[in-house]
Design a protein around this motif. Structure first.
Motif, PDB file in Angstrom:
ATOM      1  N   THR A 141      17.219   4.287  20.417  1.00 10.71           N
ATOM      2  CA  THR A 141      16.222   5.326  20.151  1.00 10.71           C
ATOM      3  C   THR A 141      15.088   4.771  19.303  1.00 10.71           C
ATOM      4  O   THR A 141      15.252   3.810  18.544  1.00 10.71           O
ATOM      5  N   ASP A 142      13.949   5.440  19.465  1.00 12.31           N
ATOM      6  CA  ASP A 142      12.729   4.951  18.827  1.00 12.31           C
ATOM      7  C   ASP A 142      12.637   5.426  17.382  1.00 12.31           C
ATOM      8  O   ASP A 142      13.028   6.556  17.054  1.00 12.31           O
ATOM      9  N   ILE A 143      12.131   4.585  16.531  1.00 17.55           N
ATOM     10  CA  ILE A 143      11.711   4.947  15.188  1.00 17.55           C
ATOM     11  C   ILE A 143      10.254   4.542  15.045  1.00 17.55           C
ATOM     12  O   ILE A 143       9.721   3.775  15.860  1.00 17.55           O
ATOM     13  N   ASN A 144       9.613   5.060  14.032  1.00 15.67           N
ATOM     14  CA  ASN A 144       8.192   4.793  13.856  1.00 15.67           C
ATOM     15  C   ASN A 144       8.015   3.443  13.161  1.00 15.67           C
ATOM     16  O   ASN A 144       7.767   3.367  11.956  1.00 15.67           O
ATOM     17  N   ASP A 145       8.148   2.396  13.961  1.00 21.47           N
ATOM     18  CA  ASP A 145       7.959   1.045  13.425  1.00 21.47           C
ATOM     19  C   ASP A 145       6.675   0.398  13.945  1.00 21.47           C
ATOM     20  O   ASP A 145       6.447  -0.790  13.711  1.00 21.47           O
TER      21      ASP A 145
ATOM     22  N   VAL B 241      14.271  -4.187  24.011  1.00 17.15           N
ATOM     23  CA  VAL B 241      15.452  -3.824  24.810  1.00 17.15           C
ATOM     24  C   VAL B 241      15.697  -2.337  24.576  1.00 17.15           C
ATOM     25  O   VAL B 241      16.226  -1.950  23.520  1.00 17.15           O
ATOM     26  N   PRO B 242      15.368  -1.480  25.524  1.00 16.80           N
ATOM     27  CA  PRO B 242      15.558  -0.044  25.300  1.00 16.80           C
ATOM     28  C   PRO B 242      16.974   0.441  25.557  1.00 16.80           C
ATOM     29  O   PRO B 242      17.310   1.551  25.144  1.00 16.80           O
ATOM     30  N   GLN B 243      17.834  -0.407  26.212  1.00 17.32           N
ATOM     31  CA  GLN B 243      19.162   0.086  26.577  1.00 17.32           C
ATOM     32  C   GLN B 243      20.125  -1.084  26.763  1.00 17.32           C
ATOM     33  O   GLN B 243      19.751  -2.141  27.273  1.00 17.32           O
ATOM     34  N   TYR B 244      21.380  -0.867  26.346  1.00 11.10           N
ATOM     35  CA  TYR B 244      22.460  -1.852  26.525  1.00 11.10           C
ATOM     36  C   TYR B 244      23.559  -1.207  27.363  1.00 11.10           C
ATOM     37  O   TYR B 244      23.832  -0.004  27.244  1.00 11.10           O
ATOM     38  N   THR B 245      24.220  -2.072  28.174  1.00 12.19           N
ATOM     39  CA  THR B 245      25.352  -1.629  28.985  1.00 12.19           C
ATOM     40  C   THR B 245      26.558  -2.479  28.626  1.00 12.19           C
ATOM     41  O   THR B 245      26.520  -3.713  28.749  1.00 12.19           O
ATOM     42  N   LEU B 246      27.648  -1.832  28.193  1.00 10.55           N
ATOM     43  CA  LEU B 246      28.871  -2.506  27.782  1.00 10.55           C
ATOM     44  C   LEU B 246      29.993  -2.147  28.751  1.00 10.55           C
ATOM     45  O   LEU B 246      30.103  -0.994  29.190  1.00 10.55           O
TER      46      LEU B 246
END
Length: 882
Positions: free
Chosen positions: A349-353, A318-323
């Motif tokens: 946002t991305d982390i190196n996982d 899920v790259p984005q949430y809308t509230l």
């Protein structure tokens, strides 16, 4: 608390209960900005009590007859500064109004709150030790709700004065809202003093009004001091909350723990924030998508801060949430509060996982030997992190198989591939294959708890291709030392090259590539170098005693390869150059002062084959040692000076013998060319014609060659023309008057001829001019300056004449033979055949200058008119004996 330390108090009287002749009284005493601890006391503690907050309470029901006209004295004492103030509380007004309520004029509104002008008379009555003092009144504010829907005008309060009992008064109000903009909001009845509002008020426009009430008599005289009236507009919930932005953007890193702050949304309400109308509360209405749970976020209902409440944020899923965020006033009361909504967009946002993973376990490549900056293989990886970010960018490292560092693996920034590149030459004869171990990582480290999988390591197998390599000389350059003067066909050294291709059977041939002086030869098979000329250290091709030659070695491979080698020869000096004088030209005065000419020697050799030098004058001719002397100044310098006191002007060449100091020294005779001239008092030559050193420039040489070519062309044309006209010239005779002198016609220098007739004469007439025209024919006194003198000339053998030569060349050759065969003829006699212009010249023959028989009889005064050069001759030969 005023600057005069007077106590200002606000009195609020509330009727608790009303019975016949009895009531309860509540009086609120407020300290206005004092700030310190104040203790209150009253003059009637049995009936009244004052609390710590300044509120006056009635302790029991009191009879009105008992209280009528009795003042209540209240004292306030500051515990810190020990200052005290007092005021008087009286119930007279209420009682009077209560008793006189039946006397109220029927036009006045019943039950309307009244505001009285304070009395300006001081009361001298006292209770106990307390003394009553006059104080200014502070009227409590009037509260009016905004957006009132009642009938207008709406009465607010009645303004009264004690003086209206005795006379008629007129009331008025001034200030913003009355007689100042915005006007017409408040009016006052001039007789009854009723203050009314004329229209609904808006707190968001004006929250309060400050008016001033006035009381004057019918003559306009002020009967009371103006009092200030403050009207507060009471807030109503008539405004919805408004978000500052309709869309809010925030971000949170994937994998964040619950409780991580995300963002803050803000809403504003125009209503009074101190009341419930402006107190907002926030909540999240919806979340999209509802993954992994529907409650991934929560919001602080008072501040609007959004935080995470659940784990499982994964950007790859899920790259984005809308509230949808709601703000409600009235402290969030859903029944009475007003609401509004906004949208919050939260990016994960991305982390190196996700570590990079190779698409294959083994990669293959090949490269020709000795090639650099060549891509051998492309390594491909996959990474689920966001492209073109530090968590996605791959970095490749070689961990094994390359101990000498001949390879590197840079990253292609577009495709994220690893480019296996050769950075150092590879030798097939040393290693034919390479097996590299490569690890792929990201620009940033993996997130905590994430480990690199097996697919992050790969093997690269590289095969080396054999190619034909160039032969090489070792050492290169090769340095040898030799003495100069080595003769031709002498063997110097062997200069050979090696072929690095050990697995190829090849032969090498040698050739000369560069030999500036053309001194050397190399054997094409063995590489042996011999000389073909004498080695000279003084050659212009030798720089700093070193001569360099380059040779080429070529194998017979396909295609052939070649390499170059340089042979450097250091030539040792030998004494093979004789010294010569320097400078070669100098000037000196006829009568020199005690000075001389300093000279040195130049020698092409080096020490010790050069200086010190020995200088001496040559023995011949004998006048050299008679006129000159040489003195040695040092090992390299000497001085040439005159032995005699005077030497005639002219150019003299002095032979000087110079000997160097070499082992088997060399000597040389050099000529010093000295110009002796007349000098002024400063010792400078007055003759400006200096010695011109031999030698011509390139431009002069070219000009001379062009002139010679043009002259040859003209001579060729003349010879052709002469042959064509040969028969015509033989048929014609020389047409000349015997009385005329042919030489007179030739002396016309400015005439270039009138045509063919000028060439048609007998050249034999020029050979014997004396036989044609005797000197006695010309009149006495008519003579040219270039004629021979009249004295007898020596007799010479008569040469044979050539009456009609066939060619001008034959004529010239016969004249030369006649001059060469005449043993008594001076050198100039042969020239007289061609340039003699008449007899009887006053100059006479030059041979007579040394003759004693004619020198004394000759008059040389005419030489004074010929210039300074001939004036000297006139003095020497025409002067007296002394």
């Amino acid at each position: 608390h005023s600057p005069h330390k007077k106590l200002f108090c606000i009195f609020t009287c509330d009727l608790l209960s009303l019975e016949e002749f009895q009531y309860y009284l509540l009086l609120k005493f407020v300290n206005c900005g004092q700030g310190g601890l104040v203790r209150f006391e009253c003059s009637n503690p049995s009936d009244f009590r004052i609390g710590a907050d300044g509120v006056v309470y009635a302790l029991r029901p009191l009879a009105m007859s008992r209280l009528r006209g009795v003042p209540l004295i209240v004292v306030a004492r500051d515990e810190t500064s020990q200052l005290q103030w007092q005021t008087q509380v009286t119930l007279t007004h209420w009682i009077l109004l209560h008793e006189q309520s039946t006397k109220t004029p029927p036009s006045l509104s019943q039950g309307l709150e009244e505001i009285w002008f304070p009395s300006r008379q001081s009361d001298s009555s006292s209770v106990g030790q307390l003394k009553r003092m006059k104080r200014d009144w502070v009227i409590p504010p009037i509260n009016v709700p905004e957006n009132s829907r009642g009938e207008f005008p709406q009465e607010l309060v009645r303004i009264r004065s004690d003086h209206d009992k005795n006379r008629s008064l007129r009331y008025s109000v001034t200030g913003p809202g009355a007689d100042q903009p915005p006007t017409g909001i408040f009016i006052i009845h001039p007789i009854s003093g009723e203050l009314s509002v004329m229209k609904p008020l808006d707190r968001e426009d004006i929250s309060n009004f400050h008016l001033r009430a006035h009381a004057v008599d019918l003559n306009g005289n002020q009967v009371e001091s103006p009092i200030d009236i403050v009207i507060n507009v009471i807030d109503m919930n008539d405004n919805r909350p408004e978000f500052i932005h309709q869309i809010w953007n925030g971000s949170v890193a994937e994998g964040s723990k619950p409780g991580t702050f995300v963002m803050t949304v803000t809403s504003v309400d125009k209503d009074d924030p101190k009341t419930a109308n402006g107190m907002l509360r926030y909540k999240i209405l919806s979340q999209n998508p509802e993954s992994p749970t529907s409650n991934m976020f929560t919001i602080n209902n008072k501040t609007g801060g959004i935080i995470t409440v659940a784990a499982g944020l994964d950007r790859e899923k899920v790259p984005q949430y809308t509230l949808i965020i709601q703000a409600t006033d009235m402290e969030g009361n859903p029944m009475y509060g007003l609401s509004n909504t906004a949208t919050a967009v939260i990016k994960v946002t991305d982390i190196n996982d996700n570590p990079p993973e190779f698409t294959a376990e083994t990669f293959f490549g090949e490269v020709p030997e000795n090639r650099v900056n060549v891509i051998v293989a492309n390594l491909t990886v996959t990474d689920k992190d966001q492209p073109n970010t530090p968590a996605w960018n791959a970095v490749y490292k070689i961990t094994g198989g390359d101990p000498t560092g001949r390879f590197s693996v840079p990253t292609d920034p577009t495709t994220n591939e690893g480019l296996v590149t050769v950075v150092k030459p590879i030798d097939y004869e040393i290693s034919r294959t390479y097996v590299l171990t490569v690890v792929a990582v990201n620009d940033v480290s993996l997130a905590r708890g994430i480990h690199s999988p097996r697919q992050s390591t790969a093997t690269v197998s590289i095969r080396v291709i054999d190619v034909n390599e160039s032969p090489y000389f070792d050492p290169n350059p090769k340095l040898i030392k030799l003495e100069e003067g080595m003769l031709a066909e002498s063997s110097l050294t062997t200069f050979t090259a090696q072929d690095p291709d050990r697995f190829m059977q090849q032969s090498i041939r040698y050739t000369r590539l560069s030999d500036p002086a053309n001194w050397l030869r190399i054997d094409p098979n063995t590489g042996r170098i011999t000389t073909i000329a004498v080695l000279d250290r003084e050659s212009p091709y030798v720089k700093d005693n070193m001569y360099s030659a380059t040779f080429l070695a070529t194998d017979n491979g396909i295609p052939p390869a070649s390499g170059t080698g340089t042979l450097q020869i250091i030539l040792l000096d030998i004494n093979d150059n004789a010294p010569h004088v320097s400078p070669q030209e100098a000037e000196m005065c006829e009568k020199p002062e005690p000075n001389g000419i300093n000279i040195t020697a130049l020698d092409g050799d080096l020490n010790p084959n050069a200086g010190p030098f020995a200088f001496e004058l040559a023995n011949r001719p004998p006048e050299v040692r008679r006129n000159w002397t040489i003195t040695r100044l040092s090992g390299d310098y000497a001085q040439v000076s005159l032995k005699i006191g005077f030497l005639e002007s002219g150019i003299y060449e002095i032979p000087i013998i110079i000997t160097d100091s070499g082992n088997l020294p060399m000597s040389n005779t050099s000529y010093l060319r000295v110009k002796v001239c007349q000098c002024d008092h400063n010792g400078d030559c007055t003759d400006q014609q200096h010695i011109i050193a031999p030698g011509l420039g390139t431009g002069a040489i070219i000009a001379i060659l062009l002139c010679i070519i043009i002259l040859l062309i003209l001579v060729l044309m003349f010879v052709v023309w002469m042959k064509r006209r040969d028969k015509e010239r033989q048929a014609k005779q020389l047409l000349i008057d015997p009385e005329d002198d042919v030489r007179d016609n030739i002396l016309k220098y400015d005439e270039e001829g009138g045509g063919e007739e000028d060439q048609d004469y007998d050249l034999s007439q020029l050979q014997q001019p004396d036989t044609i025209e005797p000197d006695t024919i010309k009149p006495v006194g008519i003579r040219r300056m270039d004629e021979r003198p009249l004295h007898p000339e020596p007799q010479y053998p008569i040469r044979s004449a050539a009456p009609h030569p066939g060619d001008i060349g034959d004529f010239i050759n016969e004249g030369l033979k006649a001059a060469d065969n005449d043993p008594t003829a001076p050198p100039y006699d042969s020239l007289l055949v061609f340039d003699y212009e008449g007899s009887g010249s006053t100059a006479g023959s030059l041979s007579s200058l040394n003759s004693s028989s004619s020198g004394g009889d000759q008059d040389y005064d005419y030489l004074n008119d010929w210039g300074p050069r001939f004036r000297k001759l006139a003095d020497m030969y025409g002067g007296s004996d002394d």
